[in-house]
Design a protein around this motif. Structure first.
Motif, PDB file in Angstrom:
ATOM      1  N   GLN A  75       0.828  -1.206   0.000  1.00  0.00           N
ATOM      2  CA  GLN A  75       0.000   0.000   0.000  1.00  0.00           C
ATOM      3  C   GLN A  75       0.862   1.255   0.000  1.00  0.00           C
ATOM      4  O   GLN A  75       0.564   2.214  -0.720  1.00  0.00           O
ATOM      5  CB  GLN A  75      -0.916   0.032   1.223  1.00  0.00           C
ATOM      6  CG  GLN A  75      -2.119  -0.830   1.133  1.00  0.00           C
ATOM      7  CD  GLN A  75      -3.042  -0.644   2.328  1.00  0.00           C
ATOM      8  OE1 GLN A  75      -2.672  -0.039   3.342  1.00  0.00           O
ATOM      9  NE2 GLN A  75      -4.238  -1.168   2.205  1.00  0.00           N
ATOM     10  N   ALA A  76       1.900   1.268   0.799  1.00  0.00           N
ATOM     11  CA  ALA A  76       2.756   2.450   0.907  1.00  0.00           C
ATOM     12  C   ALA A  76       3.402   2.789  -0.437  1.00  0.00           C
ATOM     13  O   ALA A  76       3.509   3.966  -0.800  1.00  0.00           O
ATOM     14  CB  ALA A  76       3.821   2.242   1.970  1.00  0.00           C
ATOM     15  N   ALA A 122       0.604   4.218  -2.730  1.00  0.00           N
ATOM     16  CA  ALA A 122       0.220   5.546  -2.250  1.00  0.00           C
ATOM     17  C   ALA A 122       1.269   6.590  -2.606  1.00  0.00           C
ATOM     18  O   ALA A 122       0.934   7.691  -3.057  1.00  0.00           O
ATOM     19  CB  ALA A 122      -0.002   5.510  -0.741  1.00  0.00           C
ATOM     20  N   GLN A 139      -0.548   6.837   2.806  1.00  0.00           N
ATOM     21  CA  GLN A 139      -0.876   5.414   2.892  1.00  0.00           C
ATOM     22  C   GLN A 139      -2.215   5.245   3.603  1.00  0.00           C
ATOM     23  O   GLN A 139      -3.010   4.377   3.248  1.00  0.00           O
ATOM     24  CB  GLN A 139       0.242   4.667   3.623  1.00  0.00           C
ATOM     25  CG  GLN A 139       0.080   3.151   3.638  1.00  0.00           C
ATOM     26  CD  GLN A 139      -0.775   2.646   4.784  1.00  0.00           C
ATOM     27  OE1 GLN A 139      -0.787   3.251   5.848  1.00  0.00           O
ATOM     28  NE2 GLN A 139      -1.474   1.565   4.576  1.00  0.00           N
TER      29      GLN A 139
END
Length: 59
Positions: A18-19, A22, A29
């Motif tokens: 996810q990070a 993002a 995130q």
């Protein structure tokens, strides 16, 4: 209607964190997590960036 589960499934299927996604999109995130969970709706530009990132990851 946005299929939030498909966004999460696509990211996870590509082995992306996810990070990472993002950061590439230019959002936090936490906000990206909210999008995947269906708590927030992504903007049109965010959806376009996600599409681009997911396509690039396939190559």
């Amino acid at each position: 209607m946005i299929n939030f589960k498909a966004i999460k499934s696509r990211r996870a299927g590509l082995g992306l964190k996810q990070a990472f996604v993002a950061e590439r999109v230019g959002i936090s995130q936490a906000h990206y997590s909210s999008i995947e969970c269906g708590r927030d709706n992504p903007s049109i530009p965010t959806l376009l960036y996600l599409n681009r990132i997911f396509k690039e990851a396939i190559r």
